[in-house]
Design an enzyme around this catalytic site. Structure first.
Site, short mmCIF file in Angstrom:
data_model
loop_
_atom_site.label_atom_id
_atom_site.label_comp_id
_atom_site.label_asym_id
_atom_site.label_seq_id
_atom_site.Cartn_x
_atom_site.Cartn_y
_atom_site.Cartn_z
N ASP A 1 -40.84 7.87 -67.74
CA ASP A 1 -41.97 7.67 -66.82
C ASP A 1 -43.18 7.14 -67.58
O ASP A 1 -44.02 7.91 -68.04
CB ASP A 1 -42.30 9.01 -66.15
CG ASP A 1 -43.53 8.92 -65.26
OD1 ASP A 1 -43.96 7.79 -64.93
OD2 ASP A 1 -44.07 9.98 -64.88
N LYS B 1 -44.86 4.77 -65.97
CA LYS B 1 -45.54 4.16 -64.81
C LYS B 1 -45.87 2.70 -65.11
O LYS B 1 -47.02 2.28 -65.14
CB LYS B 1 -46.78 4.95 -64.41
CG LYS B 1 -46.41 6.33 -63.91
CD LYS B 1 -47.45 7.02 -63.11
CE LYS B 1 -46.93 8.33 -62.59
NZ LYS B 1 -46.47 9.28 -63.64
N ALA C 1 -46.56 -1.14 -65.09
CA ALA C 1 -47.34 -1.99 -64.17
C ALA C 1 -47.70 -3.25 -64.93
O ALA C 1 -48.84 -3.41 -65.38
CB ALA C 1 -48.60 -1.26 -63.70
N ASP C 2 -46.71 -4.15 -65.09
CA ASP C 2 -46.97 -5.32 -65.94
C ASP C 2 -46.09 -6.50 -65.49
O ASP C 2 -45.34 -6.38 -64.51
CB ASP C 2 -46.68 -4.95 -67.40
CG ASP C 2 -47.63 -5.63 -68.37
OD1 ASP C 2 -47.90 -6.84 -68.17
OD2 ASP C 2 -48.08 -4.98 -69.31
N GLY D 1 -46.21 17.56 -58.04
CA GLY D 1 -47.40 18.21 -57.47
C GLY D 1 -47.17 19.70 -57.22
O GLY D 1 -48.01 20.39 -56.64
N GLY E 1 -46.72 23.63 -58.17
CA GLY E 1 -47.20 24.60 -59.17
C GLY E 1 -48.62 24.33 -59.58
O GLY E 1 -49.56 24.55 -58.81
P1 BMP Z 1 -46.86 19.26 -63.47
O1 BMP Z 1 -45.74 19.89 -62.62
O2 BMP Z 1 -47.00 19.92 -64.78
O3 BMP Z 1 -48.14 19.11 -62.71
O4 BMP Z 1 -46.37 17.79 -63.85
C1 BMP Z 1 -46.19 16.80 -62.89
C2 BMP Z 1 -45.44 15.62 -63.47
O5 BMP Z 1 -45.26 14.66 -62.43
C3 BMP Z 1 -46.16 14.92 -64.60
O6 BMP Z 1 -45.18 14.47 -65.53
C4 BMP Z 1 -46.82 13.71 -63.95
O7 BMP Z 1 -46.87 12.57 -64.78
C5 BMP Z 1 -45.87 13.42 -62.78
N1 BMP Z 1 -46.53 12.84 -61.60
C6 BMP Z 1 -47.52 13.51 -60.92
O8 BMP Z 1 -47.93 14.61 -61.28
N2 BMP Z 1 -48.04 12.91 -59.80
C7 BMP Z 1 -47.66 11.70 -59.36
O9 BMP Z 1 -48.14 11.24 -58.35
C8 BMP Z 1 -46.66 11.02 -60.07
C9 BMP Z 1 -46.09 11.60 -61.18
O10 BMP Z 1 -45.16 10.98 -61.85
#
Ligand code: BMP
Length: 227
Positions: A63, A65, A67-68, A178, A180
């Site tokens: 991941d 992300k 964008a290129d 999202g 936790g």
């Molecule tokens: P956490 O559960 O610790 O919040 O981590 C969320 C994970 O999901 C991270 O690796 C983050 O890069 C990814 N992520 C996110 O949180 N929101 C998005 O919209 C897209 C993601 O890839």
């Protein structure tokens, strides 16, 4: 079948900690996701170490992300494809020609999956990505990635993605972050139609990650059974 993808973003642990966590949890999860925190701390060497544990049945998601332009994106993923990582996340807003089309083709030729961002889990996504969602949907309908990222923090956007896919007869999995630390309850995204929940800190900072994973699997089972 587990619906958990573990986001491995901890930067205060050793590669051995990562290897142990993965070895001990592989049978209970759907896959793992590695991002820039891992790359910037452990480098390509770290990824090589992890790649020894790769088992093709799981999702091994990179991941960055992306964008290129297509040249830069395909050159960026190439070493990871060679190591056996099998799914890659890119942004949708970069459009098709000269970027996502070629990346999708390259990944297909190399037995790898493209996952595109539908919209994100943080507040700022409301101002930009959500406002552009119908244009993003056009890109997705054309590119037809393997998966989409849609936020558990705004589950109505998961519902919207599901409806859009259904209306267009497109089969694409939904992966939802999202959960936790960002506020959504485990199971929420599955309840709204996601196929997987991407969960990082709730698992990686748990004193007992295996137990936490098993608890979340139980929640998912209950949600799925209650339809
Ligand atoms: P956490 O559960 O610790 O919040 O981590 C969320 C994970 O999901 C991270 O690796 C983050 O890069 C990814 N992520 C996110 O949180 N929101 C998005 O919209 C897209 C993601 O890839």
């Amino acid at each position: 079948m587990s619906r958990i993808i573990v986001a491995l973003d901890r930067v205060d642990k050793s590669i051995d900690w990562y290897k142990e966590l993965i070895s001990n949890t592989q049978e209970y999860v759907a896959g793992y996701k590695f991002g820039l925190p891992f790359l910037t701390r452990y480098g390509i060497r770290g990824f090589k170490e992890i790649s020894r544990l790769i088992n093709e049945e799981k999702l091994w998601i990179i991941d960055f992300k992306l964008a290129d332009i297509s040249y830069v994106m395909t050159k960026s993923v190439e070493p990871f494809v060679k190591m056996g990582f099998n799914a890659f996340i890119a942004h949708s807003f970069i459009g098709r020609h000269g970027s996502l089309r070629e990346l999708k083709e390259y990944l297909l030729e190399n037995n790898s999956k493209l996952i595109l961002i539908y919209t994100m889990s943080h507040q700022g996504a409301i101002d930009v990505l959500d406002k552009s969602i119908s244009i993003i949907e056009e890109v997705i309908a054309d590119i037809r990635p393997w998966g989409l990222v849609a936020p558990a923090t705004r589950p109505e956007m998961i519902k919207r993605a599901k409806n859009f896919l259904h209306k267009n007869g497109i089969e694409i999995r939904i992966l939802s972050p999202g959960i936790g630390y960002q506020g959504a309850e485990p199971g929420k995204a599955i309840q709204y139609g996601a196929d997987y929940e991407i969960i990082g800190r709730l698992i990686t900072y748990s004193p007992d990650p295996i137990l936490r994973i098993k608890e979340i699997n139980c929640i998912h089972e209950k949600v799925v059974r209650s339809g």
